[in-house]
Every structure is written in structure tokens, then in C-alpha cells.
Design a protein around this motif. Structure first.
Motif, PDB file in Angstrom:
ATOM      1  N   PHE A  47       0.816  -1.209   0.000  1.00  0.00           N
ATOM      2  CA  PHE A  47       0.000   0.000   0.000  1.00  0.00           C
ATOM      3  C   PHE A  47       0.854   1.266   0.000  1.00  0.00           C
ATOM      4  N   ALA A  48       2.062   1.159   0.561  1.00  0.00           N
ATOM      5  CA  ALA A  48       2.944   2.331   0.637  1.00  0.00           C
ATOM      6  C   ALA A  48       3.758   2.544  -0.634  1.00  0.00           C
ATOM      7  N   LYS A  49       3.728   1.582  -1.554  1.00  0.00           N
ATOM      8  CA  LYS A  49       4.524   1.677  -2.767  1.00  0.00           C
ATOM      9  C   LYS A  49       4.051   2.842  -3.630  1.00  0.00           C
ATOM     10  N   ALA A  50       4.950   3.769  -3.903  1.00  0.00           N
ATOM     11  CA  ALA A  50       4.593   4.969  -4.672  1.00  0.00           C
ATOM     12  C   ALA A  50       4.457   4.668  -6.159  1.00  0.00           C
ATOM     13  N   GLU A  51       5.305   3.786  -6.670  1.00  0.00           N
ATOM     14  CA  GLU A  51       5.296   3.488  -8.103  1.00  0.00           C
ATOM     15  C   GLU A  51       4.040   2.707  -8.465  1.00  0.00           C
ATOM     16  N   ALA A  52       3.267   3.212  -9.415  1.00  0.00           N
ATOM     17  CA  ALA A  52       2.018   2.569  -9.830  1.00  0.00           C
ATOM     18  C   ALA A  52       2.299   1.554 -10.933  1.00  0.00           C
ATOM     19  N   SER A  53       2.881   0.420 -10.571  1.00  0.00           N
ATOM     20  CA  SER A  53       3.174  -0.636 -11.534  1.00  0.00           C
ATOM     21  C   SER A  53       2.860  -1.988 -10.908  1.00  0.00           C
ATOM     22  N   GLN A  54       2.649  -2.973 -11.773  1.00  0.00           N
ATOM     23  CA  GLN A  54       2.296  -4.311 -11.313  1.00  0.00           C
ATOM     24  C   GLN A  54       3.536  -5.074 -10.898  1.00  0.00           C
ATOM     25  N   GLY A  55       3.472  -5.727  -9.754  1.00  0.00           N
ATOM     26  CA  GLY A  55       4.592  -6.518  -9.259  1.00  0.00           C
ATOM     27  C   GLY A  55       4.124  -7.594  -8.304  1.00  0.00           C
ATOM     28  N   PRO A  56       4.912  -7.890  -7.265  1.00  0.00           N
ATOM     29  CA  PRO A  56       4.580  -8.985  -6.350  1.00  0.00           C
ATOM     30  C   PRO A  56       3.678  -8.570  -5.195  1.00  0.00           C
ATOM     31  N   GLU A  57       3.097  -7.380  -5.243  1.00  0.00           N
ATOM     32  CA  GLU A  57       2.392  -6.833  -4.088  1.00  0.00           C
ATOM     33  C   GLU A  57       1.140  -7.634  -3.730  1.00  0.00           C
ATOM     34  N   ASN A  58       0.847  -7.662  -2.433  1.00  0.00           N
ATOM     35  CA  ASN A  58      -0.444  -8.148  -1.972  1.00  0.00           C
ATOM     36  C   ASN A  58      -1.117  -7.044  -1.161  1.00  0.00           C
ATOM     37  N   TYR A  59      -2.399  -6.849  -1.432  1.00  0.00           N
ATOM     38  CA  TYR A  59      -3.180  -5.811  -0.781  1.00  0.00           C
ATOM     39  C   TYR A  59      -4.238  -6.504   0.074  1.00  0.00           C
ATOM     40  N   PHE A  60      -4.011  -6.507   1.383  1.00  0.00           N
ATOM     41  CA  PHE A  60      -4.863  -7.240   2.316  1.00  0.00           C
ATOM     42  C   PHE A  60      -5.836  -6.269   2.972  1.00  0.00           C
ATOM     43  N   LEU A  61      -7.121  -6.628   2.948  1.00  0.00           N
ATOM     44  CA  LEU A  61      -8.185  -5.768   3.458  1.00  0.00           C
ATOM     45  C   LEU A  61      -8.948  -6.473   4.568  1.00  0.00           C
ATOM     46  N   VAL A  62      -9.388  -5.715   5.552  1.00  0.00           N
ATOM     47  CA  VAL A  62     -10.169  -6.274   6.661  1.00  0.00           C
ATOM     48  C   VAL A  62     -11.453  -5.482   6.823  1.00  0.00           C
ATOM     49  N   LEU A  63     -12.512  -6.197   7.222  1.00  0.00           N
ATOM     50  CA  LEU A  63     -13.819  -5.591   7.462  1.00  0.00           C
ATOM     51  C   LEU A  63     -13.926  -5.271   8.945  1.00  0.00           C
ATOM     52  N   GLU A  64     -14.028  -3.970   9.264  1.00  0.00           N
ATOM     53  CA  GLU A  64     -13.966  -3.531  10.657  1.00  0.00           C
ATOM     54  C   GLU A  64     -15.213  -2.749  11.056  1.00  0.00           C
ATOM     55  N   ASP A  65     -15.616  -2.947  12.294  1.00  0.00           N
ATOM     56  CA  ASP A  65     -16.581  -2.056  12.930  1.00  0.00           C
ATOM     57  C   ASP A  65     -15.769  -0.949  13.605  1.00  0.00           C
ATOM     58  N   PRO A  66     -15.741   0.256  13.036  1.00  0.00           N
ATOM     59  CA  PRO A  66     -14.879   1.310  13.601  1.00  0.00           C
ATOM     60  C   PRO A  66     -15.224   1.672  15.043  1.00  0.00           C
ATOM     61  N   ASP A  67     -16.473   1.491  15.443  1.00  0.00           N
ATOM     62  CA  ASP A  67     -16.877   1.850  16.805  1.00  0.00           C
ATOM     63  C   ASP A  67     -16.270   0.911  17.843  1.00  0.00           C
ATOM     64  N   SER A  68     -16.219  -0.385  17.532  1.00  0.00           N
ATOM     65  CA  SER A  68     -15.704  -1.366  18.483  1.00  0.00           C
ATOM     66  C   SER A  68     -14.292  -1.828  18.166  1.00  0.00           C
ATOM     67  N   GLY A  69     -13.843  -1.612  16.925  1.00  0.00           N
ATOM     68  CA  GLY A  69     -12.552  -2.127  16.494  1.00  0.00           C
ATOM     69  C   GLY A  69     -12.576  -3.600  16.160  1.00  0.00           C
ATOM     70  N   GLN A  70     -13.754  -4.214  16.173  1.00  0.00           N
ATOM     71  CA  GLN A  70     -13.883  -5.648  15.906  1.00  0.00           C
ATOM     72  C   GLN A  70     -13.791  -5.926  14.402  1.00  0.00           C
ATOM     73  N   LEU A  71     -13.022  -6.966  14.048  1.00  0.00           N
ATOM     74  CA  LEU A  71     -12.932  -7.409  12.659  1.00  0.00           C
ATOM     75  C   LEU A  71     -13.969  -8.493  12.396  1.00  0.00           C
ATOM     76  N   HIS A  72     -14.600  -8.426  11.221  1.00  0.00           N
ATOM     77  CA  HIS A  72     -15.658  -9.379  10.879  1.00  0.00           C
ATOM     78  C   HIS A  72     -15.399 -10.108   9.559  1.00  0.00           C
TER      79      HIS A  72
END
Length: 338
Positions: A47-72
Motif C-alpha cells: 500500500f505504501a509503494k509509490a510506483e504505480a506498476s504491477q509486481g509482487p504486491e499483496n493488498y490485504f483488506l479487513v472488514l472492521e466495525d470502527p466503533d468497536s474495532g472488531q474485525l468481521h
């Protein structure tokens, strides 16, 4: 209001819980602290990679309740399958033999080890809490990955694939693995699956046969597994099929579950999503459901929201929606109707 966001290292304890609850066969999400920590750190670098090119990156996303901090829930995008090591699959296609003297031509279905699917973008690690299965939040957890790809197309391939978990019984036994892989690895399905999750698939090329496997010579129980979906993976599959994915001739090495594939220009959340300028507007909560995301990289957020009016050049959001997306009036958002 639950929001999908990039994973952070502080999520590790909760991510382990999600990994423990995930469906057997989801090898990209394993309950191992070292493995998950590395996955999180890799995602943060991606996510921090500035260069907008395709490579070995993985972009991992989590579903969160911002009020409780619980991941679902969680999901993942691997920008390039097979970048570091070949991405192995089994190709299901007939072997044609013929005899001119007898005027006979016959095709026998076979499975062959290959890495044809390397260099495509891989959608993986989908998991949602059981209580949210079948809801719009399950669609958010899966489909928001495509909104992210639509916002940052230079970082991904022109086509996507996703492996769907194949059949195994309640005891964690796969008839396909017992008929095929067991003979070459001398490991039960559960152990082989965990080994792949921890070490990758490189060991498969060393031990799997390099010659075709003739499907009619397999037990009928194993043949019946080829291309079949585990009942608990049906939702993950149906969401992607609704997007425009279709089954291919490729199946998973372990349980023979199907591999889905689509060109990005065939995927609904990519081709039908629209970018609009947001403004503050009270909402009744009774309108059409939309998947909404901001256009950012590190600060990516995505939600499900009921909008009274369909977004055009502008889109009205209430304060809770703006906060969940971390947007201010005048910022850009991307949306697609559910």
C-alpha cells in the motif's frame, strides 16, 4: 457502519481468529502468527509503494466495525500470481489419440500440472463471519477488491483469477487428495494444505507427477470432486460469478476445486462503477444499496450504503458515510449499485 480498510499490524490477534475460523482449503489464510505477520507487513509495504506498476504486491483488506474495532471479515488481492514462484494448477483437457488404420480418434480427459495462470491478478483470502454470510457485507468484502483495482488499474493485470475451495467432508478429508496427492506426498489433506499455506507451492513441482493423470483411471469419488465446490464456499463463488467470472479448465492441486477467471473489462464492479464528487446530504436509509469506496491507496475505505439518489457526477452522502469513507465534501468516491 462497517468499513473495509487495509490491514494493520495491530490487527494480528483478530486476524488469527479469522484464520482459525476460515474454511479448510483457503491456503492464503492460515492460523500461524509468523505467516500472518509477514502477510500484514508485505501488505503495508504494498500500500505504501509509490510506483504505480504491477509486481509482487499483496493488498490485504479487513472488514472492521470502527466503533468497536472488531474485525468481521477479510479479503486479499495478489497483484501477480506466480511472481516469486510458479503458480501451479492442474489443467483439465483431453488427450487425443488416433489410429489411421482403424479410423478411430479418441479423447481421454487428463489432468496435467502447469503454471499457465501465472502473471494474472489473484483474488484470495475471502472470509466473512458466519453471522454476516448472505448479507451485503459479504459482497462488500469480496467486491470492494474490484473497486480498488478499478481505482488503481496500473497495479494489476488485465485479468483476474480466484480459486474456489473444492469438496472435503466433515472430517477434513478430500477424496481427490486421497486418490492423487496422497500417493506422492504421504500426507493427509489437512497437513498438505497447511504445508502449502506456510511454505508456498514450490514443493509441489518436486513431488507431483510431470506426466498427465488419466481421469477415467481415478476412483469415481475423486472424479466427482473435479470442478466441484465445497458447500461452504458457494457464497464466495456466487459473488464472483455474479461479477462476471466463469469456471475454467483449471482446478486446484489439492481438492480439484474450480478456478474462476475473467478479464477486468468484463467485471461488473469495474466497468459499471462510476466516480462522483461527494457532498453532504441527509439520507433516509431506505434507498438503493450501493458499494462505495474512496479513490485512495493507503487510506482506502469501502462501505455499503443506502442512497436516496443514484450517484451521477455528484453523490449525496450523510455524515456517517463520509466519516466511514474518510471523505470530505468535494472529494471523489467510486460507487456501483448492488
Amino acid at each position: 457502519m462497517l468499513a473495509l480498510r487495509p490491514v494493520a499490524l495491530s490487527d494480528l490477534p483478530q486476524l488469527r481468529r479469522l484464520a482459525r475460523e476460515r474454511l479448510l482449503g483457503v491456503t492464503s489464510l492460515v492460523d500461524d502468527e509468523t505467516c500472518l505477520r509477514e502477510k500484514i507487513l508485505d501488505s503495508e509495504v504494498s500500500f505504501a509503494k509509490a510506483e504505480a506498476s504491477q509486481g509482487p504486491e499483496n493488498y490485504f483488506l479487513v472488514l472492521e466495525d470502527p466503533d468497536s474495532g472488531q474485525l468481521h471479515g477479510c479479503s486479499d488481492i495478489l497483484a501477480t500470481a506466480g511472481f516469486a514462484m510458479p503458480f501451479y494448477s492442474l489443467r483439465n483437457r483431453p488427450f487425443i489419440s488416433s489410429s489411421r488404420e482403424l479410423n478411430i480418434q479418441h479423447g481421454v480427459p487428463t489432468l496435467s500440472l502447469c503454471h499457465d495462470l501465472s502473471e494474472q491478478t489473484l483474488l484470495r483470502s475471502f472470509h466473512i463471519d458466519a453471522a454476516l454470510s448472505g448479507t451485503a457485507l459479504a459482497q462488500l468484502t469480496s467486491r470492494a477488491r474490484l473497486l480498488f483495482i478499478a481505482a488503481h488499474p496500473q497495479r494489476f493485470a488485465d485479468s483476474c483469477i480466484s480459486e474456489i475451495v473444492g469438496y472435503s467432508n466433515d472430517a477434513g478429508e478430500s477424496p481427490f487428495w486421497e486418490a492423487v496427492g496422497q500417493h506422492f506426498f504421504d500426507l493427509p489433506y489437512i497437513e498438505a494444505e497447511r504445508l502449502c499455506a506456510l511454505q508456498g507451492r514450490s514443493f509441489l513441482a518436486q513431488l507431483m507427477p510431470q506426466y498427465p493423470l488419466y481421469i477415467p483411471m481415478l476412483p469415481s469419488s475423486a472424479q466427482d470432486c473435479i470442478g466441484q465446490i465445497h458447500p461452504d464456499a458457494r457464497e464466495a463463488c456466487e459473488i464472483l460469478v455474479d461479477e462476471g467470472f466463469a469456471a475454467t479448465q483449471y482446478v486446484d492441486l489439492f481438492d480439484a476445486g474450480p478456478t474462476l477467471q475473467a478479464r477486468n473489462n468484463q467485471l461488473r464492479s469495474i466497468i459499471q462503477s462510476r466516480v462522483a464528487t461527494c457532498y453532504l446530504s441527509p439520507q433516509s436509509g431506505q434507498g438503493q444499496l450501493w458499494l462505495l469506496s474512496n479513490e485512495r491507496l493507503q487510506g482506502f475505505r469501502a462501505i455499503v450504503a443506502a442512497l436516496d439518489e443514484a450517484p451521477g457526477d455528484v453523490a449525496g452522502l450523510d455524515l456517517a458515510m463520509l466519516d466511514a469513507l474518510q471523505l470530505q465534501p468535494g472529494d471523489l468516491l467510486r460507487g456501483v449499485a448492488l
